[in-house]
Design a protein around this motif. Sequence first.
Motif, short mmCIF file in Angstrom:
data_model
loop_
_atom_site.label_atom_id
_atom_site.label_comp_id
_atom_site.label_asym_id
_atom_site.label_seq_id
_atom_site.Cartn_x
_atom_site.Cartn_y
_atom_site.Cartn_z
N LYS A 40 54.15 -10.73 1.08
CA LYS A 40 53.64 -9.56 1.68
C LYS A 40 54.03 -9.14 3.23
N ILE A 41 53.95 -7.98 3.43
CA ILE A 41 54.14 -7.77 5.02
C ILE A 41 52.96 -7.47 5.75
N VAL A 42 52.96 -7.92 7.12
CA VAL A 42 51.98 -7.65 8.05
C VAL A 42 52.86 -6.98 9.17
N PHE A 43 52.35 -5.79 9.65
CA PHE A 43 53.11 -5.24 10.85
C PHE A 43 52.31 -5.68 12.04
N LYS A 71 55.47 -11.88 5.74
CA LYS A 71 56.53 -11.61 6.43
C LYS A 71 56.00 -10.67 7.31
N ILE A 72 56.02 -11.21 8.78
CA ILE A 72 55.56 -10.12 9.87
C ILE A 72 56.74 -9.51 10.54
N ILE A 73 56.46 -8.28 10.51
CA ILE A 73 57.34 -7.52 11.18
C ILE A 73 56.87 -6.90 12.49
N LEU A 74 57.54 -7.34 13.41
CA LEU A 74 57.05 -6.74 15.00
C LEU A 74 57.92 -5.72 15.45
#
Length: 215
Positions: free
Chosen positions: A69-72, A6-9
């Motif tokens: 998992k999160i990617v910022f 899950k990419i958070i921009l």
Amino acid sequence: MKEKIKIILIHGFSKNSKDMKYLKNELCKRNYSCVAIDLPLTFKKMEINFEIFRNKMTEIINNLEEGEKIVFISHSAGGFIVRNFLILEEYHNLIKSCILIAPPNQGSIFANFFYKYTPLRLFCKTLEGLTTDNFKDLEVYREDKIDIGVIAGNKDNILLGKIFYDEMGDGRVSLESTKLENSKDHIIIPYNHHNIHYNKEVIELIINFIKQGKF
């Protein structure tokens, strides 16, 4: 099995989520799930932005799929938001990596000037949090448990850029300010502060870092 990401921009100062639309669209085309967050990174103090972001992330985390998992990915001042969130150790096992694009990791000389010498400080409350002096007091992540990559620009062709900086940079942030002691990788590409996150080269670098932990 493909890793669930899950990419958070997170956008920068005086912008909103629309400024991350190019990155979001291109990453979605490559089958990544993306969320672009809006923050009041102009008129509200940095501490308020931190609180708003934490609340939004709590909601996102509560809705993660099993094993996701999160990617910022941040641009400019959005990097402060990310690094502040990383101090919350209870979420470390959910975070895969962070990619900071054109981040003023040591604070901003531009912010120093506009906060000290112009009336912008009266309504652009975020400016104080971006100054070099204030940054020293900000509680931000300084460890190396999570992979952090930094993408910096060296095309200094923006108005006022050369007036404020003697050293090379992207017209808003010097290369020296982008450096982060705990970053796993740091790369310099030929773009300025405004267009560095609007090109296919940065998309490929992002994907490389997500997959390999390096650019």
